[in-house]
Design an enzyme around this catalytic site. Structure first.
Site, PDB file in Angstrom:
ATOM      1  N   LYS A  99      20.198  27.577  27.428  1.00 52.98           N
ATOM      2  CA  LYS A  99      20.788  27.769  28.761  1.00 52.98           C
ATOM      3  C   LYS A  99      22.158  27.073  28.819  1.00 52.98           C
ATOM      4  O   LYS A  99      22.860  27.054  27.813  1.00 52.98           O
ATOM      5  CB  LYS A  99      19.820  27.287  29.846  1.00 52.98           C
ATOM      6  N   HIS A 156      17.394  37.922  31.346  1.00 54.71           N
ATOM      7  CA  HIS A 156      16.759  36.680  31.812  1.00 54.71           C
ATOM      8  C   HIS A 156      16.768  36.654  33.348  1.00 54.71           C
ATOM      9  O   HIS A 156      17.740  37.074  33.974  1.00 54.71           O
ATOM     10  CB  HIS A 156      17.492  35.460  31.245  1.00 54.71           C
ATOM     11  N   GLU A 192      17.266  34.343  35.351  1.00 56.74           N
ATOM     12  CA  GLU A 192      18.390  33.596  35.930  1.00 56.74           C
ATOM     13  C   GLU A 192      19.634  34.485  36.036  1.00 56.74           C
ATOM     14  O   GLU A 192      20.398  34.394  36.997  1.00 56.74           O
ATOM     15  CB  GLU A 192      18.666  32.333  35.095  1.00 56.74           C
ATOM     16  N   GLU A 202       8.333  36.204  31.002  1.00 56.41           N
ATOM     17  CA  GLU A 202       8.588  34.897  31.600  1.00 56.41           C
ATOM     18  C   GLU A 202       8.331  34.961  33.104  1.00 56.41           C
ATOM     19  O   GLU A 202       9.207  35.402  33.862  1.00 56.41           O
ATOM     20  CB  GLU A 202      10.047  34.480  31.365  1.00 56.41           C
ATOM     21  N   GLY A 229      10.824  26.292  34.090  1.00 61.11           N
ATOM     22  CA  GLY A 229      11.393  24.991  34.443  1.00 61.11           C
ATOM     23  C   GLY A 229      10.628  24.265  35.537  1.00 61.11           C
ATOM     24  O   GLY A 229      11.114  23.297  36.108  1.00 61.11           O
ATOM     25  N   SER A 278       7.760  26.910  30.846  1.00 60.15           N
ATOM     26  CA  SER A 278       7.129  25.596  30.648  1.00 60.15           C
ATOM     27  C   SER A 278       6.214  25.547  29.424  1.00 60.15           C
ATOM     28  O   SER A 278       5.181  24.893  29.444  1.00 60.15           O
ATOM     29  CB  SER A 278       6.380  25.175  31.920  1.00 60.15           C
TER      30      SER A 278
END
Ligand code: 13P
Length: 253
Positions: free
Chosen positions: A11, A96, A98, A168, A174, A214
């Site tokens: 990241k 992703h 994000e 994911e 996270g 995680s």
């Protein structure tokens, strides 16, 4: 059989010196104790060329975290798939959550990126996964299927062989909250069935489906023991050699 993979996603962490130190440390650790899975490190753009030069590609493959949805030209600040490939790296993460959320990457934009990555000889780690609200509404299957249909299911079977899927769940990224191994296996098996419906069983059996969210050395063995979990895409725990090596070693258990 699908290839077993442990991939790191750094990241937006590590300056150049810190990143080279991490790559060097991992390179040494894996030279001393060879992995029995494919190991990939996906780094910020600025690290790619040097990391790619530094690591032994027999033990470590290198990937980018993104590439542009345009070929070249007046797109200030963007980095093309061709540029990524020219650094010596082999993979690129696309889709992703994000990037979907913070940079508004739509399925159509991702489709352009997927096509450009493949046209430039990159393999893709394609991320899919539902939000907490979607999981609570029991919509996770619908969500992951639509994400695949929206950006990668236009590919031929031959092209699709260069796609690794990373499941994911957004609520596990996270947060310290991992999907249980059973929860992950259930949706991984579903994802494989969706790939089988589209491309046939042989292609589906050869598709690596990674879990991300995680994942750490303590829970990796249980996750990786599941038949449809072919490895992990690791964020936080890829930032220290010992933590990441602990996950790589889960394939030795
Ligand atoms: P964490 O391992 O930090 O939860 O991140 C997962 C991830 O987003 C990898 O792409």
């Amino acid at each position: 059989m699908a290839k077993k993979i442990v991939a790191g996603n750094w990241k937006m962490n590590k300056n150049l010196q810190e990143g080279l130190e991490l790559a060097n440390g991992l390179n040494d650790a894996l030279a001393a104790d060879k992995p029995n899975c494919e190991v990939i490190i996906c780094t910020p753009f600025i690290h790619l060329a040097k990391v790619s030069e530094l690591v032994n590609h027999d033990n470590i493959k290198v990937g980018a975290e993104n590439c542009a949805d345009k070929v070249s030209g007046a797109f200030t600040g963007e980095v093309s798939a061709e540029m990524v490939k020219s650094t010596g790296c082999e993979y690129v993460i696309l889709g992703h959550s994000e990037r979907r959320e913070y940079y508004h990457e739509t399925p159509e934009i991702l489709k352009e990126k997927v096509d450009l990555a493949l046209a430039n000889g990159l393999k893709i780690l394609f991320c899919i996964g539902e939000s907490l609200a979607e999981r609570e509404a029991n919509k996770q299957n619908e969500v992951v299927k639509a994400e695949l249909e929206g950006s990668v299911f236009h590919l031929t079977a031959e092209q699709f062989a260069n796609v690794v899927i990373a499941y994911e769940p957004i609520w596990a990224i996270g947060t310290g909250k991992t999907a249980t191994a059973d929860q992950a296996e259930e949706i991984h098996a579903y994802i494989r069935s969706v790939v089988a419906e589209k491309y046939g069983k042989a292609v589906a059996d050869n598709t690596s489906i990674l879990y991300g969210g995680s994942c750490k050395a303590s829970n990796a063995p249980e996750l990786f023991a599941k038949p449809d979990i072919d490895g992990g895409l690791i964020g936080g725990a890829s930032l220290k050699v010992a933590d990441f090596k602990g996950i790589i070693d889960a394939w030795k258990k």
